[in-house]
Design a protein around this motif. Sequence first.
Motif, PDB file in Angstrom:
ATOM      1  N   HIS A 204     -13.098   8.920  38.033  1.00 50.37           N
ATOM      2  CA  HIS A 204     -12.979   7.940  36.949  1.00 50.37           C
ATOM      3  C   HIS A 204     -11.699   7.128  37.092  1.00 50.37           C
ATOM      4  O   HIS A 204     -10.675   7.635  37.563  1.00 50.37           O
ATOM      5  CB  HIS A 204     -12.964   8.638  35.595  1.00 50.37           C
ATOM      6  N   ASN A 205     -11.767   5.889  36.665  1.00 52.65           N
ATOM      7  CA  ASN A 205     -10.587   5.027  36.643  1.00 52.65           C
ATOM      8  C   ASN A 205      -9.670   5.487  35.517  1.00 52.65           C
ATOM      9  O   ASN A 205     -10.044   5.410  34.341  1.00 52.65           O
ATOM     10  CB  ASN A 205     -11.023   3.575  36.426  1.00 52.65           C
ATOM     11  N   PRO A 206      -8.451   5.976  35.832  1.00 54.72           N
ATOM     12  CA  PRO A 206      -7.564   6.461  34.765  1.00 54.72           C
ATOM     13  C   PRO A 206      -7.113   5.355  33.816  1.00 54.72           C
ATOM     14  O   PRO A 206      -6.630   5.636  32.719  1.00 54.72           O
ATOM     15  CB  PRO A 206      -6.375   7.042  35.547  1.00 54.72           C
ATOM     16  N   THR A 248     -15.639   3.346  37.229  1.00 55.55           N
ATOM     17  CA  THR A 248     -14.580   2.756  38.050  1.00 55.55           C
ATOM     18  C   THR A 248     -14.081   1.424  37.497  1.00 55.55           C
ATOM     19  O   THR A 248     -13.088   0.898  37.989  1.00 55.55           O
ATOM     20  CB  THR A 248     -15.084   2.561  39.490  1.00 55.55           C
ATOM     21  N   GLY A 249     -14.762   0.889  36.489  1.00 60.35           N
ATOM     22  CA  GLY A 249     -14.254  -0.310  35.843  1.00 60.35           C
ATOM     23  C   GLY A 249     -13.113   0.036  34.894  1.00 60.35           C
ATOM     24  O   GLY A 249     -13.014   1.155  34.396  1.00 60.35           O
ATOM     25  N   SER A 250     -12.234  -0.921  34.644  1.00 61.87           N
ATOM     26  CA  SER A 250     -11.120  -0.678  33.730  1.00 61.87           C
ATOM     27  C   SER A 250     -11.461  -1.060  32.291  1.00 61.87           C
ATOM     28  O   SER A 250     -10.772  -0.656  31.355  1.00 61.87           O
ATOM     29  CB  SER A 250      -9.887  -1.467  34.176  1.00 61.87           C
ATOM     30  N   ASP A 251     -12.545  -1.816  32.123  1.00 64.26           N
ATOM     31  CA  ASP A 251     -12.909  -2.266  30.778  1.00 64.26           C
ATOM     32  C   ASP A 251     -14.356  -2.748  30.802  1.00 64.26           C
ATOM     33  O   ASP A 251     -14.924  -3.028  31.854  1.00 64.26           O
ATOM     34  CB  ASP A 251     -11.984  -3.412  30.347  1.00 64.26           C
ATOM     35  N   TRP A 252     -14.956  -2.823  29.621  1.00 66.41           N
ATOM     36  CA  TRP A 252     -16.253  -3.471  29.475  1.00 66.41           C
ATOM     37  C   TRP A 252     -16.044  -4.977  29.661  1.00 66.41           C
ATOM     38  O   TRP A 252     -15.128  -5.559  29.083  1.00 66.41           O
ATOM     39  CB  TRP A 252     -16.832  -3.216  28.094  1.00 66.41           C
ATOM     40  N   GLN A 266     -23.921  -9.693  25.486  1.00 67.91           N
ATOM     41  CA  GLN A 266     -24.156  -8.574  26.402  1.00 67.91           C
ATOM     42  C   GLN A 266     -22.863  -8.211  27.133  1.00 67.91           C
ATOM     43  O   GLN A 266     -22.110  -9.084  27.553  1.00 67.91           O
ATOM     44  CB  GLN A 266     -25.247  -8.918  27.432  1.00 67.91           C
ATOM     45  N   TYR A 267     -22.630  -6.889  27.249  1.00 69.09           N
ATOM     46  CA  TYR A 267     -21.481  -6.378  27.998  1.00 69.09           C
ATOM     47  C   TYR A 267     -21.966  -5.634  29.238  1.00 69.09           C
ATOM     48  O   TYR A 267     -23.101  -5.161  29.308  1.00 69.09           O
ATOM     49  CB  TYR A 267     -20.658  -5.414  27.137  1.00 69.09           C
ATOM     50  N   SER A 268     -21.065  -5.519  30.223  1.00 72.53           N
ATOM     51  CA  SER A 268     -21.375  -4.762  31.426  1.00 72.53           C
ATOM     52  C   SER A 268     -20.208  -3.847  31.773  1.00 72.53           C
ATOM     53  O   SER A 268     -19.072  -4.068  31.332  1.00 72.53           O
ATOM     54  CB  SER A 268     -21.656  -5.705  32.599  1.00 72.53           C
ATOM     55  N   LEU A 269     -20.499  -2.825  32.570  1.00 70.41           N
ATOM     56  CA  LEU A 269     -19.471  -1.861  32.970  1.00 70.41           C
ATOM     57  C   LEU A 269     -19.722  -1.433  34.415  1.00 70.41           C
ATOM     58  O   LEU A 269     -20.854  -1.105  34.784  1.00 70.41           O
ATOM     59  CB  LEU A 269     -19.507  -0.631  32.053  1.00 70.41           C
ATOM     60  N   VAL A 286     -23.576   5.832  48.357  1.00 68.40           N
ATOM     61  CA  VAL A 286     -22.706   5.446  47.241  1.00 68.40           C
ATOM     62  C   VAL A 286     -22.836   3.941  46.994  1.00 68.40           C
ATOM     63  O   VAL A 286     -22.696   3.137  47.923  1.00 68.40           O
ATOM     64  CB  VAL A 286     -21.240   5.814  47.532  1.00 68.40           C
ATOM     65  N   TYR A 287     -23.089   3.581  45.749  1.00 67.73           N
ATOM     66  CA  TYR A 287     -23.235   2.179  45.359  1.00 67.73           C
ATOM     67  C   TYR A 287     -22.250   1.851  44.238  1.00 67.73           C
ATOM     68  O   TYR A 287     -22.101   2.636  43.297  1.00 67.73           O
ATOM     69  CB  TYR A 287     -24.639   1.895  44.827  1.00 67.73           C
ATOM     70  N   THR A 288     -21.612   0.701  44.343  1.00 67.98           N
ATOM     71  CA  THR A 288     -20.880   0.163  43.198  1.00 67.98           C
ATOM     72  C   THR A 288     -21.898  -0.572  42.335  1.00 67.98           C
ATOM     73  O   THR A 288     -22.466  -1.578  42.758  1.00 67.98           O
ATOM     74  CB  THR A 288     -19.768  -0.798  43.642  1.00 67.98           C
ATOM     75  N   MET A 289     -22.142  -0.043  41.143  1.00 67.63           N
ATOM     76  CA  MET A 289     -23.190  -0.575  40.299  1.00 67.63           C
ATOM     77  C   MET A 289     -22.633  -1.173  39.020  1.00 67.63           C
ATOM     78  O   MET A 289     -21.479  -0.914  38.643  1.00 67.63           O
ATOM     79  CB  MET A 289     -24.199   0.534  39.959  1.00 67.63           C
ATOM     80  N   VAL A 290     -23.441  -1.982  38.379  1.00 67.17           N
ATOM     81  CA  VAL A 290     -23.099  -2.579  37.090  1.00 67.17           C
ATOM     82  C   VAL A 290     -24.162  -2.154  36.090  1.00 67.17           C
ATOM     83  O   VAL A 290     -25.365  -2.313  36.339  1.00 67.17           O
ATOM     84  CB  VAL A 290     -23.038  -4.111  37.168  1.00 67.17           C
ATOM     85  N   PHE A 291     -23.719  -1.589  34.969  1.00 66.76           N
ATOM     86  CA  PHE A 291     -24.629  -1.176  33.895  1.00 66.76           C
ATOM     87  C   PHE A 291     -24.427  -2.101  32.699  1.00 66.76           C
ATOM     88  O   PHE A 291     -23.290  -2.470  32.379  1.00 66.76           O
ATOM     89  CB  PHE A 291     -24.371   0.286  33.513  1.00 66.76           C
TER      90      PHE A 291
END
Length: 467
Positions: A204-206, A248-252, A266-269, A286-291
């Motif tokens: 997780h991104n601290p 791994t994102g720092s914010d929505w 709409q928000y993404s993370l 491993v994929y960097t994904m957006v939810f």
Amino acid sequence: MTRWIAGMMTLLLLTMHFAADRCAAGAGDDWKKMDALLTEREAFLYESAFSKDPEPFVENWLKFKDTFTREAAKFTETYGSDRNSLNQVFESASKPAGVSRESYQLVNEFLGADIDRLHETIVGWAESIGRDQFRSWGQLTDPDPRKIELKNKYAQRALLGYRMAARLNPDGDYGDALKACEDAAKETLAQYRKNLESLPWPGHNPAFKGPGKPDALAKAALQFLRDNPSWSKPEYDDEHIPYAASVTGSDWEIWKRAPVTQETTQYSLDITVAFTGAKDPDIVYVYTMVFYTEEEAGVKKGLPFKYASSKQYQKFQMLKKNVRQSASSGSSGSGSGFGLGRLIIALLWIAGGLIGARSILQPKFPALKPLLNTLTSLTMPVGLAMTVIGLLGFLWNLVRFVPHASFAMQATGVILGIIFLKKNPGPIPPSAGLDKIPLPPTLEAPMGLVTLILGAAHLLFGGLPLL
């Protein structure tokens, strides 16, 4: 004489009629056979089919080429190669059952089926893969560790392309190209394997600001992917089973706004997800994904997720054993966060806690005395193990930029371990300076109780923050 001539004419007409019937019957069989061959030929007309899997494509093509060339020669020998003659033969024959082509289509496609020219085209596809992939390999100088996999793919594909070209065209001059690709593939494969061992799971991104706890968001992401297996077209040719996830994102991020009011709808993370497959049990994809949240007016940052996609080109393989097992790995199948390492550490901390809290526990639970006596005889090795594991775990988390992970476990392990070693140093020499560390013996019992509780919590809930 007249009767004889008439008889001969009748016999000739009967013979011609019989021959015509046999020719028509034979034409029907040959029509059916050539129709099937022309249909099979269609599988070799597209470069996309070749690029997807060159080796079986070439294997099948060479077999088909030999068969078609042999049958086409028989076909031409029987019916000729003149369009008008061919049309007359097959127009007079009955169309066989199960045949897709009309007589004129059969003739047109047969005469246009230039197998030698198609073979040259396929050779060109193979040479193009070799040339283009080798150029891409050379352009990736000193790549990011996650791009070494891509560089290895370029080298392997370049070598495969030239090997297929050499097989299709044995007289071609591919010696230098093959040697260059073989050297590149050997060099990069060694780099790739070494890189796999060192490539860490990001965790997780601290610096994640919230709202939402990273573990809960990661669990929700995995569940979403299990419920929606068609989230995207996987970029690896293998099945994809959600295995672990980290925020791994720092914010929505704001993804969509209302066109007039500019209100967020709409928000993404960003969440990194690892998937297991069927081809290699030791590898994860491993994929960097957006939810994404629901798209609606007044939407809030948070669950539930309504959609997910992977970022283009942001994917790589890593060793499954390097994926940090935690609660964010979910609770089904191979994604379970419970592992042997977690069990060993939890039991070690529980043992240390029982030793440290003996003065508190034994009066209240006399039945524990035999167990406590046995554990107390192991004070030195237990203390040494807790100290070493606690320190190494903390240093490893610093390297991964997640110093908060398991911090409570690490801190109590180091503190209680040093208290044990000050009391019973065993082979540790005085020069180690344990006596200078300001940890009084009175701290042993309360610290032992805390360590016992944390060990039990780690066994049950390991992977939560600080555990």
